[in-house]
Design a protein around this motif. Structure first.
Motif, PDB file in Angstrom:
ATOM      1  N   TRP A   1       1.026  -0.957   0.120  1.00  0.00           N
ATOM      2  CA  TRP A   1       0.263   0.384   0.084  1.00  0.00           C
ATOM      3  C   TRP A   1       0.871   1.212  -0.028  1.00  0.00           C
ATOM      4  O   TRP A   1       1.685   0.656   0.902  1.00  0.00           O
ATOM      5  CB  TRP A   1      -0.418   0.470   1.057  1.00  0.00           C
ATOM      6  CG  TRP A   1      -2.087  -1.172   1.648  1.00  0.00           C
ATOM      7  CD1 TRP A   1      -2.332  -2.115   0.039  1.00  0.00           C
ATOM      8  CD2 TRP A   1      -2.391  -1.987   2.344  1.00  0.00           C
ATOM      9  NE1 TRP A   1      -3.221  -2.453   0.893  1.00  0.00           N
ATOM     10  CE2 TRP A   1      -3.103  -2.957   2.326  1.00  0.00           C
ATOM     11  CE3 TRP A   1      -2.396  -0.730   3.874  1.00  0.00           C
ATOM     12  CZ2 TRP A   1      -4.607  -2.936   2.902  1.00  0.00           C
ATOM     13  CZ3 TRP A   1      -3.492  -1.715   4.612  1.00  0.00           C
ATOM     14  CH2 TRP A   1      -4.349  -2.883   4.960  1.00  0.00           C
TER      15      TRP A   1
ATOM     16  N   ARG B   1     -11.219   0.343  -0.555  1.00  0.00           N
ATOM     17  CA  ARG B   1     -10.623  -0.438  -1.676  1.00  0.00           C
ATOM     18  C   ARG B   1     -11.158  -0.811  -2.915  1.00  0.00           C
ATOM     19  O   ARG B   1     -12.359  -1.412  -2.712  1.00  0.00           O
ATOM     20  CB  ARG B   1      -9.503  -1.519  -1.079  1.00  0.00           C
ATOM     21  CG  ARG B   1      -8.750  -1.373  -0.235  1.00  0.00           C
ATOM     22  CD  ARG B   1      -7.659  -2.361  -0.301  1.00  0.00           C
ATOM     23  NE  ARG B   1      -7.701  -3.349   0.183  1.00  0.00           N
ATOM     24  CZ  ARG B   1      -6.722  -4.769   0.564  1.00  0.00           C
ATOM     25  NH1 ARG B   1      -5.562  -4.152  -0.317  1.00  0.00           N
ATOM     26  NH2 ARG B   1      -7.522  -5.960   0.839  1.00  0.00           N
TER      27      ARG B   1
ATOM     28  N   ILE C   1      -6.106   2.839  -2.522  1.00  0.00           N
ATOM     29  CA  ILE C   1      -7.032   2.413  -1.142  1.00  0.00           C
ATOM     30  C   ILE C   1      -7.158   3.841  -0.275  1.00  0.00           C
ATOM     31  O   ILE C   1      -6.180   4.533  -0.755  1.00  0.00           O
ATOM     32  CB  ILE C   1      -6.361   1.955  -0.428  1.00  0.00           C
ATOM     33  CG1 ILE C   1      -6.618   1.376   1.588  1.00  0.00           C
ATOM     34  CG2 ILE C   1      -5.013   2.505  -0.429  1.00  0.00           C
ATOM     35  CD1 ILE C   1      -6.357   0.266   2.200  1.00  0.00           C
TER      36      ILE C   1
ATOM     37  N   ASP D   1      -2.882   0.305  -4.349  1.00  0.00           N
ATOM     38  CA  ASP D   1      -3.073  -0.589  -4.088  1.00  0.00           C
ATOM     39  C   ASP D   1      -2.387  -2.001  -4.929  1.00  0.00           C
ATOM     40  O   ASP D   1      -3.188  -1.892  -6.127  1.00  0.00           O
ATOM     41  CB  ASP D   1      -3.791  -1.073  -3.043  1.00  0.00           C
ATOM     42  CG  ASP D   1      -4.347  -2.422  -2.589  1.00  0.00           C
ATOM     43  OD1 ASP D   1      -3.727  -3.249  -2.149  1.00  0.00           O
ATOM     44  OD2 ASP D   1      -5.866  -2.734  -2.467  1.00  0.00           O
TER      45      ASP D   1
END
Length: 374
Positions: free
Chosen positions: A223, A322, A340, A367
């Protein structure tokens, strides 16, 4: 006169009763003779139809594996939509004399074809006469006749069952080559709308097995979320801009529609940089919905997704959103590319010499996750 009348009645009833007994006895005898004649013909036909070196379960496993591939159907639902076709009936064009497949295996293949069409949101009409073939043995020759011999008979049959199209199909096996022929025909115009021919070469004596994909997958991701902590002495900020995730995922198909999948995700979340100053380790628990898109490429499948979950650190929890797409590859692998979003918050981590007691964490970022079904 009265006595003679009763004698006549008695004689009549005796004769009628005797006739009934003889008739009842004759029926099974004549039926037995008919069966004997048919059995002789059936034995001849059976000898002609007996598969060689191939078992029903072995053959069906091969065709099952073929029909489970989503690329087989391609853009079929869109083709049907353009032709305004709502209902389809299956029509078996082959016969058991030529393809070494028994009736049970052919029935299983036809059922699988029906399920595959239904999974693609295509309405399947029941057509009993569509699967009938008539085999006769006369003077040592075998003749196969289908229930419809002309286009006009097919059009009449379609009108009777109210089908817009026929899916003509046949499956055959010759010398270890498994062939499946599919052709969609407009029942009104008799135009071929869509066709697919598939061949698989399998050794006849080989053990055939196709393991089902597991519902569980291992994941490894990154992330781009940011965490920062202020140095109260220098006024500078220490940053972490990448978090690593390692987890497992439980996948589940939807019972409502074939175009949706669900997933429950469990991730361990941590980072590898500046751990002496910023030390955030926790878990992410997420529920996800995936949309199954048409297969534009045989080897690559796109599944757009949206998920909502909770990130839990010590003394901290936040909702995470997400969204993105999953790109599936052969051999059970997939790549997720998404975004995200976590609301930016301050996490109380306690006092540390020359550093603020809070870490700011959150934001919107990329992400990237790799997963492999086990």
């Amino acid at each position: 006169m009265t006595r003679s009348f009763f004698d006549i009645k008695k004689s009549f009833f005796v004769s009628f009763f005797s006739f009934c007994i003889i008739s009842i006895a004759y029926i099974p005898l004549s039926h037995s003779a008919e069966l004997t004649e048919n059995d002789e013909q059936s034995e001849i036909t059976h000898q002609a139809l007996t598969p060689s070196n191939i078992t029903p379960s072995q053959s069906y496993l091969v065709f099952l594996n073929i029909l489970d591939r989503k690329d087989i159907w391609g853009e079929l639902p869109w083709e049907l939509s353009e032709q305004n076709i709502r209902t389809v009936a299956l029509y078996h064009t082959g016969d058991r004399l030529q393809h070494q497949l028994d009736k049970t295996t052919l029935s299983l293949i036809e059922n699988k074809l029906s399920l595959s069409l239904i999974d693609n949101d295509i309405r399947v009409k029941t057509c009993v006469q569509c699967s009938k073939t008539y085999i006769t043995v006369k003077n040592g020759s075998v003749r196969v006749k289908h229930s419809a011999e002309t286009n006009k008979e097919l059009q009449t049959m379609a009108k009777d069952i109210r089908a817009n199209a026929f899916l003509m199909w046949d499956a055959s096996v010759h010398d270890g080559v498994y062939d499946l022929q599919l052709k969609l025909v407009n029942a009104k115009t008799m135009d071929a709308i869509w066709a697919k021919n598939i061949s698989e070469t399998i050794e006849v004596n080989s053990d055939i097995g196709f393991p089902k994909k597991s519902d569980w997958a291992l994941t490894l991701g990154v992330w781009g979320l940011e965490a920062k902590r202020l140095n109260t002495s220098t006024g500078k900020t220490t940053n972490v801009d990448k978090f690593t995730t390692i987890g497992v995922r439980k996948n589940q198909s939807s019972d409502l529609t074939p175009y949706l999948d669900y997933a429950i995700i469990f991730d361990a979340v941590t980072h590898l940089e500046n751990r002496g100053i910023i030390n955030l380790t926790g878990v992410n628990i997420e529920g996800r919905v995936l949309l199954l898109m048409p297969d534009w490429n045989q080897k690559i499948k796109l599944k757009p997704y949206i998920g909502i979950g909770q990130i839990l650190f010590k003394n901290y929890h936040a909702v995470a959103f997400r969204v993105g797409t999953e790109i599936s590859f052969p051999d059970n692998g997939s790549l997720e590319l998404g975004i995200i979003s976590v609301s930016e918050s301050n996490i109380d981590v306690g006092s540390k010499s020359n550093y603020a007691s809070e870490i700011t964490f959150g934001g919107v970022s990329f992400d990237i996750t790799l997963s492999y079904r086990i």
